[in-house]
Design an enzyme around this catalytic site. Structure first.
Site, PDB file in Angstrom:
ATOM      1  CB  CYS A  40     -23.591  49.484  -1.143  1.00 59.71           C
ATOM      2  SG  CYS A  40     -22.519  48.250   0.495  1.00 59.71           S
ATOM      3  CG  HIS A  41     -20.491  43.219  -2.158  1.00 64.26           C
ATOM      4  ND1 HIS A  41     -19.554  42.476  -2.985  1.00 64.26           N
ATOM      5  CD2 HIS A  41     -20.839  41.909  -1.342  1.00 64.26           C
ATOM      6  CE1 HIS A  41     -19.296  41.368  -3.221  1.00 64.26           C
ATOM      7  NE2 HIS A  41     -20.617  41.346  -2.444  1.00 64.26           N
ATOM      8  CB  THR A  42     -25.187  45.530   1.475  1.00 65.79           C
ATOM      9  OG1 THR A  42     -23.999  45.937   2.050  1.00 65.79           O
ATOM     10  CG2 THR A  42     -26.151  44.834   1.717  1.00 65.79           C
ATOM     11  CG  HIS A  62     -27.603  50.546   1.400  1.00 64.32           C
ATOM     12  ND1 HIS A  62     -27.542  49.468   0.382  1.00 64.32           N
ATOM     13  CD2 HIS A  62     -26.675  50.560   2.080  1.00 64.32           C
ATOM     14  CE1 HIS A  62     -26.432  48.883   0.604  1.00 64.32           C
ATOM     15  NE2 HIS A  62     -25.875  49.772   1.473  1.00 64.32           N
ATOM     16  CD  GLU A  63     -22.488  54.053  -0.646  1.00 69.20           C
ATOM     17  OE1 GLU A  63     -21.721  53.328   0.401  1.00 69.20           O
ATOM     18  OE2 GLU A  63     -21.941  53.847  -1.978  1.00 69.20           O
ATOM     19  CB  CYS A  92     -35.405  57.382  17.642  1.00 74.94           C
ATOM     20  SG  CYS A  92     -35.023  56.055  18.867  1.00 74.94           S
ATOM     21  CB  CYS A  95     -34.974  53.194  20.535  1.00 69.57           C
ATOM     22  SG  CYS A  95     -34.183  52.763  19.856  1.00 69.57           S
ATOM     23  CB  CYS A  98     -31.205  55.644  20.645  1.00 64.04           C
ATOM     24  SG  CYS A  98     -31.084  55.711  19.079  1.00 64.04           S
ATOM     25  CB  CYS A 106     -31.316  53.701  16.279  1.00 65.28           C
ATOM     26  SG  CYS A 106     -33.142  54.181  16.220  1.00 65.28           S
ATOM     27  NE  ARG A 110     -32.664  45.858  11.093  1.00 70.66           N
ATOM     28  CZ  ARG A 110     -33.270  44.820  10.620  1.00 70.66           C
ATOM     29  NH1 ARG A 110     -34.233  44.769   9.921  1.00 70.66           N
ATOM     30  NH2 ARG A 110     -32.312  43.660   9.626  1.00 70.66           N
ATOM     31  CB  CYS A 169     -22.952  52.310   2.748  1.00 69.56           C
ATOM     32  SG  CYS A 169     -22.797  51.020   3.879  1.00 69.56           S
ATOM     33  NE  ARG A 366     -19.876  52.235  -1.922  1.00 69.18           N
ATOM     34  CZ  ARG A 366     -19.844  50.921  -1.714  1.00 69.18           C
ATOM     35  NH1 ARG A 366     -18.818  50.404  -1.922  1.00 69.18           N
ATOM     36  NH2 ARG A 366     -20.157  50.829  -0.148  1.00 69.18           N
TER      37      ARG A 366
HETATM   38  N1  LIG Z   1     -21.171  45.808   8.426  1.00 71.07           N
HETATM   39  C1  LIG Z   1     -21.613  46.744   7.837  1.00 71.07           C
HETATM   40  O1  LIG Z   1     -22.438  47.968   8.147  1.00 71.07           O
HETATM   41  C2  LIG Z   1     -21.847  46.930   5.939  1.00 71.07           C
HETATM   42  C3  LIG Z   1     -21.073  45.471   5.435  1.00 71.07           C
HETATM   43  N2  LIG Z   1     -20.839  45.621   3.745  1.00 71.07           N
HETATM   44  C4  LIG Z   1     -20.676  44.001   3.448  1.00 71.07           C
HETATM   45  O2  LIG Z   1     -19.053  44.217   3.102  1.00 71.07           O
HETATM   46  C5  LIG Z   1     -18.089  43.785   2.543  1.00 71.07           C
HETATM   47  C6  LIG Z   1     -18.277  44.256   1.599  1.00 71.07           C
HETATM   48  O3  LIG Z   1     -18.339  45.558   0.971  1.00 71.07           O
HETATM   49  P1  LIG Z   1     -17.527  45.895  -0.969  1.00 71.07           P
HETATM   50  O4  LIG Z   1     -16.340  46.619   0.249  1.00 71.07           O
HETATM   51  O5  LIG Z   1     -18.508  47.158  -0.725  1.00 71.07           O
HETATM   52  O6  LIG Z   1     -17.533  45.058  -1.428  1.00 71.07           O
HETATM   53  P2  LIG Z   1     -16.573  45.379  -2.898  1.00 71.07           P
HETATM   54  O7  LIG Z   1     -17.069  44.234  -3.606  1.00 71.07           O
HETATM   55  O8  LIG Z   1     -15.907  46.881  -3.058  1.00 71.07           O
HETATM   56  O9  LIG Z   1     -15.045  44.590  -1.981  1.00 71.07           O
HETATM   57  C7  LIG Z   1     -15.000  42.855  -1.869  1.00 71.07           C
HETATM   58  C8  LIG Z   1     -13.464  42.896  -1.711  1.00 71.07           C
HETATM   59  O10 LIG Z   1     -12.981  41.689  -1.317  1.00 71.07           O
HETATM   60  C9  LIG Z   1     -11.845  40.868  -2.485  1.00 71.07           C
HETATM   61  N3  LIG Z   1     -12.572  39.469  -1.903  1.00 71.07           N
HETATM   62  C10 LIG Z   1     -13.012  38.494  -2.598  1.00 71.07           C
HETATM   63  N4  LIG Z   1     -12.687  37.339  -2.316  1.00 71.07           N
HETATM   64  C11 LIG Z   1     -11.844  37.363  -1.796  1.00 71.07           C
HETATM   65  C12 LIG Z   1     -10.739  36.959  -0.791  1.00 71.07           C
HETATM   66  N5  LIG Z   1     -11.604  35.192  -1.078  1.00 71.07           N
HETATM   67  N6  LIG Z   1      -9.756  36.577  -0.274  1.00 71.07           N
HETATM   68  C13 LIG Z   1      -9.189  37.646   0.272  1.00 71.07           C
HETATM   69  N7  LIG Z   1     -10.011  39.106  -0.347  1.00 71.07           N
HETATM   70  C14 LIG Z   1     -11.227  38.896  -1.288  1.00 71.07           C
HETATM   71  C15 LIG Z   1     -12.404  40.962  -3.493  1.00 71.07           C
HETATM   72  O11 LIG Z   1     -11.280  41.559  -4.728  1.00 71.07           O
HETATM   73  C16 LIG Z   1     -12.613  43.131  -3.160  1.00 71.07           C
HETATM   74  O12 LIG Z   1     -11.509  43.844  -3.328  1.00 71.07           O
HETATM   75  C17 LIG Z   1     -19.853  43.311   1.973  1.00 71.07           C
HETATM   76  O13 LIG Z   1     -20.142  41.582   2.229  1.00 71.07           O
HETATM   77  C18 LIG Z   1     -20.654  44.130   2.357  1.00 71.07           C
HETATM   78  O14 LIG Z   1     -21.871  42.849   2.489  1.00 71.07           O
HETATM   79  C19 LIG Z   1     -20.523  46.715   3.738  1.00 71.07           C
HETATM   80  C20 LIG Z   1     -21.448  47.724   3.922  1.00 71.07           C
HETATM   81  C21 LIG Z   1     -21.845  47.876   5.234  1.00 71.07           C
HETATM   82  N1  LIG Z   2     -30.313  41.255   5.502  1.00 71.83           N
HETATM   83  C1  LIG Z   2     -29.090  40.398   6.179  1.00 71.83           C
HETATM   84  C2  LIG Z   2     -27.906  41.440   7.066  1.00 71.83           C
HETATM   85  C3  LIG Z   2     -27.361  42.377   6.117  1.00 71.83           C
HETATM   86  C4  LIG Z   2     -26.487  43.492   7.365  1.00 71.83           C
HETATM   87  O1  LIG Z   2     -26.268  42.823   7.886  1.00 71.83           O
HETATM   88  N2  LIG Z   2     -26.546  44.734   6.546  1.00 71.83           N
HETATM   89  C5  LIG Z   2     -25.591  45.785   7.772  1.00 71.83           C
HETATM   90  C6  LIG Z   2     -25.699  46.808   6.701  1.00 71.83           C
HETATM   91  S1  LIG Z   2     -24.858  46.210   4.842  1.00 71.83           S
HETATM   92  C7  LIG Z   2     -24.813  47.963   4.614  1.00 71.83           C
HETATM   93  O2  LIG Z   2     -23.808  48.116   2.931  1.00 71.83           O
HETATM   94  C8  LIG Z   2     -26.579  45.764   8.772  1.00 71.83           C
HETATM   95  O3  LIG Z   2     -26.957  47.549   9.296  1.00 71.83           O
HETATM   96  N3  LIG Z   2     -26.818  45.102   9.801  1.00 71.83           N
HETATM   97  C9  LIG Z   2     -27.942  45.385  11.289  1.00 71.83           C
HETATM   98  C10 LIG Z   2     -29.679  45.236  10.521  1.00 71.83           C
HETATM   99  O4  LIG Z   2     -29.594  45.693  11.855  1.00 71.83           O
HETATM  100  O5  LIG Z   2     -29.376  44.733   9.839  1.00 71.83           O
HETATM  101  C11 LIG Z   2     -29.688  39.504   6.551  1.00 71.83           C
HETATM  102  O6  LIG Z   2     -31.328  39.110   7.196  1.00 71.83           O
HETATM  103  O7  LIG Z   2     -28.687  38.751   7.386  1.00 71.83           O
HETATM  104 ZN   LIG Z   3     -23.729  49.785   2.461  1.00 72.67          ZN
HETATM  105 ZN   LIG Z   4     -33.347  54.299  18.877  1.00 72.29          ZN
END
Ligand SMILES: NC(=O)C1=CN([C@@H]2O[C@H](COP(=O)(O)OP(=O)(O)OC[C@H]3O[C@@H](n4cnc5c(N)ncnc54)[C@H](O)[C@@H]3O)[C@@H](O)[C@H]2O)C=CC1
Ligand SMILES: N[C@@H](CCC(=O)N[C@@H](CSC=O)C(=O)NCC(=O)O)C(=O)O
Ligand SMILES: [Zn+2]
Ligand SMILES: [Zn+2]
Length: 371
Positions: A40-42, A62-63, A92, A95, A98, A106, A110, A169, A366
């Site tokens: 994953c990008h993260t 993490h995936e 859990c 908490c 939850c 949760c 954390r 993920c 992916r």
């Molecule tokens: N909030 C959450 O729970 C999660 C957050 N993330 C975050 O989501 C984001 C995306 O992750 P992935 O899809 O795995 O990454 P990825 O690298 O597969 O996809 C990113 C996409 O953004 C595009 N991109 C880059 N710069 C751009 C711009 N200026 N304008 C338009 N498009 C642009 C790229 O061409 C690419 O297609 C990352 O920041 C990752 O850390 C990932 C998983 C969970």
């Molecule tokens: N460690 C980072 C925070 C990263 C972040 O926001 N992670 C997401 C999942 S990204 C998965 O690919 C998330 O679930 N956040 C909630 C959390 O509790 O972390 C930072 O400190 O910026």
């Molecule tokens: Zn992820």
């Molecule tokens: Zn919990």
């Protein structure tokens, strides 16, 4: 026991494949054999050094998906042989968070998770006698790992590991942000910034709920075809608008006044602002999914919010892992969601760095590492 792992020894350096030591599960913990893990990008973001919580040395990842090998004392819901998906957002069910029913975040473990250790404050991994940090409570870039029971979703045994790892993920984050966080309704207009492993799942979720117009925004033209396959109706490459192009104005025009819902899936604060500002006056909801680097901040004119746009965020798609992940696995097994077309590359652990290089070049959606 000895396990094979890709170790992040230093920020900004490639992962190194090593044999590391893993202690067995303690109370409430479970030893899992990881069968498949996604990139994953993260993971890339943390390896780059931009993550304020990034710790080194660590075993990232993490995936994933795998099989329970051994359970520690007090483990109530899992047994050896169960198939599981690790959860970086545990559930859990006890908490305050939850029990609130208002969030999936949760809080039971954390604090220790963010410090790269198990809930008792110690690491199970070591290399040459020195501890190695866990990552996001999962550390799936190893063929065996230890997790707390509350951070594992039990899934059906007939689901293929090399596909459903992605539900750990990307799939859940993207589809869940649409269904559980923004709660997009049929007929809505949706704008998705970033058509990678997350954004394409947002598109898939928007199509599932019957969104009408689904606009994808990406600077990589190769993303148009795959996004159309997943339900995108319109593609916008900001580079085609020229150096002074008005992306917000263009999207407002395309949506006939602004999007009902927008999603930022890149991790770029400039795009987060654009995503908010292309949302419809009075009711548009913009969801931040992308993770931005240490020190970065978002900004907009407060007027954007005064005039009824709402800015929200989503972690793990708002999904409650132990409850929702098994259901999403069922959706895949019933052909209600497509995962196969998003898994573009397969690598053995030894070549994991090639996967991050392909991600950086925009070649992969992916990559799965199979053990
Ligand atoms: N909030 C959450 O729970 C999660 C957050 N993330 C975050 O989501 C984001 C995306 O992750 P992935 O899809 O795995 O990454 P990825 O690298 O597969 O996809 C990113 C996409 O953004 C595009 N991109 C880059 N710069 C751009 C711009 N200026 N304008 C338009 N498009 C642009 C790229 O061409 C690419 O297609 C990352 O920041 C990752 O850390 C990932 C998983 C969970
Ligand atoms: N460690 C980072 C925070 C990263 C972040 O926001 N992670 C997401 C999942 S990204 C998965 O690919 C998330 O679930 N956040 C909630 C959390 O509790 O972390 C930072 O400190 O910026
Ligand atoms: Zn992820
Ligand atoms: Zn919990």
């Amino acid at each position: 026991m000895d396990v094979r792992a890709a170790v992040a020894f230093e920020a900004g350096k490639p992962l190194e494949i090593e044999t590391v030591q893993l202690e067995g599960p303690r109370e409430g913990e479970v030893l899992v054999e990881i069968k498949a893990t996604g990139l994953c990008h993260t993971d890339k973001y943390t390896l780059s050094g931009a993550d304020p919580e990034g710790l080194f040395p660590a075993i990232l990842g993490h995936e994933g998906a795998g099989v329970v090998v051994e359970v520690g004392s007090g483990v109530r819901h899992l047994k050896p042989g169960d198939h599981v998906i690790p959860l970086y957002t545990p559930e859990c069910r006890e908490c305050k968070s939850c029990l609130s029913r208002k969030t999936n975040l949760c809080t039971a473990i954390r604090a220790t998770q963010g410090k790269g250790v198990m809930p008792d404050g110690t690491s199970r991994f070591s290399f040459r006698g020195k501890p190695i940090h866990h990552y996001m409570g999962c550390s799936t870039f190893a063929n065996y790992t230890v997790l707390p029971e509350i951070a594992l979703a039990k899934i059906r045994p007939d689901a293929p590991f090399d596909k459903v790892f992605y539900i750990g993920c990307g799939v859940t984050t993207g589809i869940g942000a649409v269904l559980f966080t923004a709660k997009v309704e049929a007929g809505a207009s949706v704008v998705v910034f970033g058509l990678g492993g997350i954004g394409l799942n947002v598109i898939q979720g928007a199509k599932m709920v019957g969104a009408d117009k689904i606009i994808g925004v990406d600077i990589n033209p190769a993303r148009e075809a795959i996004a159309r396959k997943f339900g995108m109706t319109d593609f916008v490459n900001p580079n085609d608008l020229g150096p002074n192009g008005d992306i917000v104005g263009h999207l407002v025009e395309l949506t006939g006044g602004g999007a009902d819902y927008s999603f930022e899936c890149v991790g770029n604060p400039t795009l987060m602002r654009q995503a908010l500002e292309c949302a419809h006056r009075g009711w548009g909801v913009s969801t931040i999914i992308g993770v931005a680097g240490a020190g970065q901040e978002i900004s907009t004119r407060p007027f954007q919010l005064v005039t009824g746009r709402r800015w929200i965020g989503s972690a793990f798609g708002g999904a409650r892992g132990r409850t929702d992940v098994p259901k999403i696995v069922d959706w895949y097994m019933e052909n209600r969601i497509d995962i196969d077309d998003l898994i573009t590359h397969r690598l053995p652990l030894e070549r994991i760095n090639e996967g991050f290089d392909m991600m950086a070049r925009g070649e992969s959606i992916r990559t799965v590492v199979e053990f």
